[in-house]
Write a protein that holds these residues in place. Structure first.
Motif, PDB file in Angstrom:
ATOM      1  N   LEU A   1       0.802  -1.217   0.000  1.00  0.00           N
ATOM      2  CA  LEU A   1       0.000   0.000   0.000  1.00  0.00           C
ATOM      3  C   LEU A   1       0.840   1.275   0.000  1.00  0.00           C
ATOM      4  O   LEU A   1       0.315   2.367  -0.206  1.00  0.00           O
ATOM      5  N   ALA A   2       2.141   1.102   0.258  1.00  0.00           N
ATOM      6  CA  ALA A   2       3.009   2.283   0.313  1.00  0.00           C
ATOM      7  C   ALA A   2       2.978   3.054  -1.009  1.00  0.00           C
ATOM      8  O   ALA A   2       3.189   4.269  -1.044  1.00  0.00           O
ATOM      9  N   GLN A   3       2.697   2.338  -2.107  1.00  0.00           N
ATOM     10  CA  GLN A   3       2.682   2.988  -3.438  1.00  0.00           C
ATOM     11  C   GLN A   3       1.363   3.713  -3.724  1.00  0.00           C
ATOM     12  O   GLN A   3       1.251   4.438  -4.699  1.00  0.00           O
ATOM     13  N   LEU A   4       0.385   3.479  -2.886  1.00  0.00           N
ATOM     14  CA  LEU A   4      -0.975   3.934  -3.208  1.00  0.00           C
ATOM     15  C   LEU A   4      -1.113   5.447  -3.104  1.00  0.00           C
ATOM     16  O   LEU A   4      -0.646   6.049  -2.145  1.00  0.00           O
ATOM     17  N   ASP A   5      -1.758   6.040  -4.095  1.00  0.00           N
ATOM     18  CA  ASP A   5      -2.012   7.485  -4.042  1.00  0.00           C
ATOM     19  C   ASP A   5      -3.291   7.718  -3.235  1.00  0.00           C
ATOM     20  O   ASP A   5      -4.373   7.330  -3.664  1.00  0.00           O
ATOM     21  N   PRO A   6      -3.179   8.365  -2.055  1.00  0.00           N
ATOM     22  CA  PRO A   6      -4.370   8.506  -1.203  1.00  0.00           C
ATOM     23  C   PRO A   6      -5.457   9.368  -1.851  1.00  0.00           C
ATOM     24  O   PRO A   6      -6.622   9.273  -1.487  1.00  0.00           O
ATOM     25  N   ALA A   7      -5.069  10.182  -2.826  1.00  0.00           N
ATOM     26  CA  ALA A   7      -6.053  11.097  -3.420  1.00  0.00           C
ATOM     27  C   ALA A   7      -6.788  10.467  -4.607  1.00  0.00           C
ATOM     28  O   ALA A   7      -7.841  10.956  -5.015  1.00  0.00           O
ATOM     29  N   ALA A   8      -6.237   9.390  -5.173  1.00  0.00           N
ATOM     30  CA  ALA A   8      -6.859   8.812  -6.382  1.00  0.00           C
ATOM     31  C   ALA A   8      -7.868   7.746  -5.992  1.00  0.00           C
ATOM     32  O   ALA A   8      -7.587   6.899  -5.138  1.00  0.00           O
ATOM     33  N   ARG A   9      -9.034   7.807  -6.621  1.00  0.00           N
ATOM     34  CA  ARG A   9     -10.078   6.816  -6.314  1.00  0.00           C
ATOM     35  C   ARG A   9      -9.645   5.423  -6.765  1.00  0.00           C
ATOM     36  O   ARG A   9      -9.013   5.271  -7.790  1.00  0.00           O
ATOM     37  N   LEU A  10      -9.983   4.421  -5.968  1.00  0.00           N
ATOM     38  CA  LEU A  10      -9.612   3.049  -6.334  1.00  0.00           C
ATOM     39  C   LEU A  10     -10.697   2.439  -7.209  1.00  0.00           C
ATOM     40  O   LEU A  10     -11.841   2.272  -6.753  1.00  0.00           O
ATOM     41  N   SER A  11     -10.364   2.101  -8.424  1.00  0.00           N
ATOM     42  CA  SER A  11     -11.340   1.430  -9.293  1.00  0.00           C
ATOM     43  C   SER A  11     -11.454  -0.027  -8.855  1.00  0.00           C
ATOM     44  O   SER A  11     -10.668  -0.509  -8.032  1.00  0.00           O
ATOM     45  N   TYR A  12     -12.394  -0.706  -9.453  1.00  0.00           N
ATOM     46  CA  TYR A  12     -12.554  -2.137  -9.155  1.00  0.00           C
ATOM     47  C   TYR A  12     -11.265  -2.879  -9.511  1.00  0.00           C
ATOM     48  O   TYR A  12     -10.776  -3.708  -8.750  1.00  0.00           O
ATOM     49  N   ALA A  13     -10.714  -2.534 -10.688  1.00  0.00           N
ATOM     50  CA  ALA A  13      -9.482  -3.205 -11.126  1.00  0.00           C
ATOM     51  C   ALA A  13      -8.315  -2.858 -10.197  1.00  0.00           C
ATOM     52  O   ALA A  13      -7.487  -3.717  -9.884  1.00  0.00           O
TER      53      ALA A  13
ATOM     54  N   VAL B   1      -7.120   2.314   5.258  1.00  0.00           N
ATOM     55  CA  VAL B   1      -6.761   2.361   6.680  1.00  0.00           C
ATOM     56  C   VAL B   1      -5.348   1.822   6.904  1.00  0.00           C
ATOM     57  O   VAL B   1      -4.540   2.442   7.604  1.00  0.00           O
ATOM     58  N   ALA B   2      -5.041   0.690   6.274  1.00  0.00           N
ATOM     59  CA  ALA B   2      -3.735   0.071   6.530  1.00  0.00           C
ATOM     60  C   ALA B   2      -2.599   0.890   5.920  1.00  0.00           C
ATOM     61  O   ALA B   2      -1.448   0.781   6.346  1.00  0.00           O
ATOM     62  N   ALA B   3      -2.897   1.718   4.920  1.00  0.00           N
ATOM     63  CA  ALA B   3      -1.857   2.589   4.372  1.00  0.00           C
ATOM     64  C   ALA B   3      -1.486   3.657   5.399  1.00  0.00           C
ATOM     65  O   ALA B   3      -0.370   4.154   5.434  1.00  0.00           O
ATOM     66  N   ARG B   4      -2.422   3.977   6.245  1.00  0.00           N
ATOM     67  CA  ARG B   4      -2.246   5.088   7.175  1.00  0.00           C
ATOM     68  C   ARG B   4      -1.834   4.642   8.575  1.00  0.00           C
ATOM     69  O   ARG B   4      -0.982   5.253   9.215  1.00  0.00           O
ATOM     70  N   TRP B   5      -2.444   3.560   9.057  1.00  0.00           N
ATOM     71  CA  TRP B   5      -2.216   3.137  10.433  1.00  0.00           C
ATOM     72  C   TRP B   5      -1.927   1.642  10.539  1.00  0.00           C
ATOM     73  O   TRP B   5      -2.414   0.850   9.737  1.00  0.00           O
ATOM     74  N   ARG B   6      -1.210   1.304  11.596  1.00  0.00           N
ATOM     75  CA  ARG B   6      -1.091  -0.090  12.015  1.00  0.00           C
ATOM     76  C   ARG B   6      -1.994  -0.257  13.229  1.00  0.00           C
ATOM     77  O   ARG B   6      -2.088   0.661  14.048  1.00  0.00           O
ATOM     78  N   MET B   7      -2.661  -1.373  13.330  1.00  0.00           N
ATOM     79  CA  MET B   7      -3.542  -1.561  14.487  1.00  0.00           C
ATOM     80  C   MET B   7      -2.841  -2.418  15.539  1.00  0.00           C
ATOM     81  O   MET B   7      -2.210  -3.423  15.219  1.00  0.00           O
ATOM     82  N   GLU B   8      -3.017  -2.000  16.774  1.00  0.00           N
ATOM     83  CA  GLU B   8      -2.496  -2.791  17.905  1.00  0.00           C
ATOM     84  C   GLU B   8      -3.700  -3.357  18.647  1.00  0.00           C
ATOM     85  O   GLU B   8      -4.602  -2.608  19.052  1.00  0.00           O
ATOM     86  N   TYR B   9      -3.713  -4.666  18.794  1.00  0.00           N
ATOM     87  CA  TYR B   9      -4.836  -5.324  19.464  1.00  0.00           C
ATOM     88  C   TYR B   9      -4.639  -5.218  20.972  1.00  0.00           C
ATOM     89  O   TYR B   9      -3.590  -5.600  21.498  1.00  0.00           O
TER      90      TYR B   9
END
Ligand code: HEM
Length: 415
Positions: free
Chosen positions: A259-271, A380-388
């Protein structure tokens, strides 16, 4: 077996004792119930000989909740409903819900922002329940959710998340909302309002063979069905996914790297969503270990033969995605969370992984669910890590859906 306190452990113990096709005697029922736990029989019942099976035990209760919608209908009625509803779930149509999904995902993340900054825990279980409810309600009613909320003075469907027990009291209260949805249908008709949402699609749907629209009663049942079918299953799957990612740092790191490559501003298409293979594998593997629909029930219409055993007409059968998806003969380290197994091009038997069931009656919302869940996990996972944050063994509730009994608490850490 049904949905009593210990039905899942009893089922697991019975399968360990008795093998891949066995019968149990359920008190209160006239005849034995067969449990099938092998790919060949699962394929026969769900696919090759599916016409010989109706839905079985427990259906009466579901019908109180959902009426005669696609989830509970049989035979020609079901076939007509499926023909009319299936096109709503074409990937092109699903993609047209991208904005609804992204907006709700972002809204939820904005709500978590201050908790993330102060290190306060969030209840991921109730957050997932609320978010998936918002998404499915927006997909069904779009802007008219405001109209429904104004009329009732509050979100009329809030009881879906507030009333966790799926008992008769819930069923009757939920059915009480049918009239309200009926009022909305009438309003849309009288004001000529055309909306791009599932309700609009239900109103516009025509039977390909007869050209007839859906009768009103049925249309309302379908809308109610989509709320229930589309909400809790996805909420559970996401709850389990976050639990497993939080407790498996390596799998979590794989997802984060993708997810590090993901552009947070671009909408995710189905593909785009489909191309996030680690993210999807994390979800698929969570649904292997904890399939929300952990048990499927069927009833034989005429005699059949399964694994050499004669199954007489009227016999109840149970198939369990939970059992077959953890079956040691078909899976390496079946109890371990290993998303990478979904990245391999392995010749895995199709019938040992059935979180969305299989065959003509498989989940019509599968693609919608995968898209929605992938977009959410990716953002969410691009932004945060969850701690249980909770200790001790997980308390599992195997009711209609497989859920955690209590809420799971997480702390969010920036990546
Ligand atoms: C992770 C999410 C989901 C899971 C695990 C799931 C699982 C399932 C399963 C196992 C069935 C078959 C039940 C049976 O045959 O007894 C089913 C049917 C169905 N699901 Fe889903 N589901 C999910 C999400 C959705 C969504 C988002 C929708 C709608 C928007 C939906 C709508 C339906 C409907 C309408 C049926 C009945 C189909 C028919 O009988 O023809 N589901 N689902």
């Amino acid at each position: 077996m049904g949905s009593t306190e210990d039905s899942l452990p009893r089922l697991v113990a019975a399968a360990a004792r008795s093998g891949d096709l066995f019968r149990i005697h359920a008190p209160g029922r006239r005849s034995d119930t067969w449990i099938l736990n092998n790919p060949a029989d699962i394929k026969r019942v769900l696919v090759t000989n599916h016409r010989n099976y109706t839905k079985g035990v427990g259906l009466d209760r579901v019908r109180i909740l959902l009426g005669d919608g696609i989830m509970t209908s049989e035979g020609d009625l079901w076939r007509r409903q499926r023909r009319m509803i299936q096109p709503f779930f074409h990937r092109r149509v699903i993609e047209s819900f991208a904005e609804i999904i992204e907006v709700q995902v972002e809204r939820r993340m904005a709500l978590w922002e201050s908790a993330a900054q102060t290190g306060s825990p969030i209840s991921i279980t109730s957050e997932m329940s609320e978010m998936t409810l918002e998404i499915i309600l927006r997909a069904i009613f779009s802007v008219d959710l405001e109209w429904l909320t104004e009329r009732m003075g509050q979100n009329p469907f809030a009881l879906v998340t507030e009333h966790a027990a799926r008992d008769l009291q819930f069923a009757y209260r939920f059915r009480g909302l049918v009239r309200l949805v009926g009022d909305l249908v009438n309003r849309r008709r009288s004001e000529g309002l055309e909306r791009h949402d599932f309700l609009g699609m239900l109103m516009a749907a025509r039977d390909k063979e007869t050209g007839a629209p859906m009768p009103d009663r049925e249309l309302l049942d379908e809308a109610m069905t989509l709320i229930v079918a589309g909400h809790e299953t996805s909420a559970s799957a996401l709850n389990w996914t976050w639990y497993l990612l939080a407790t498996h740092p390596e799998a979590d790191a794989q997802v984060a790297q993708e997810l590090a490559q993901l552009d947070p501003a671009a909408r995710l298409s189905y593909a785009d969503a489909e191309s996030l293979r680690h993210t999807q594998a994390a979800i698929l593997e969570a649904m292997r270990l904890y399939p929300p629909g952990w048990i499927l029930s069927r009833r034989a219409i005429a005699d059949d033969v399964l694994s050499g055993h004669r199954i007489t007409a009227g016999t109840d059968l149970l198939l369990s995605p939970y059992l077959i998806q953890r079956h040691a003969a078909h899976w390496d380290s079946p109890e371990s969370y290993r998303p990478e197994r979904f990245l391999l091009d392995d010749p895995r038997d199709r019938w040992i992984y059935i979180p969305f069931a299989a065959g003509p009656r498989h989940c019509v919302g599968e693609n919608f669910a995968m898209y929605e869940m992938t977009v959410h996990v990716a953002r969410v996972a691009a932004r945060w890590r969850m701690e249980y944050l909770d200790d001790g063994p997980l308390d599992i509730e195997a009711a209609i859906n497989l859920r955690t009994r209590g809420d799971l608490r997480m702390r969010l850490h920036p990546r």
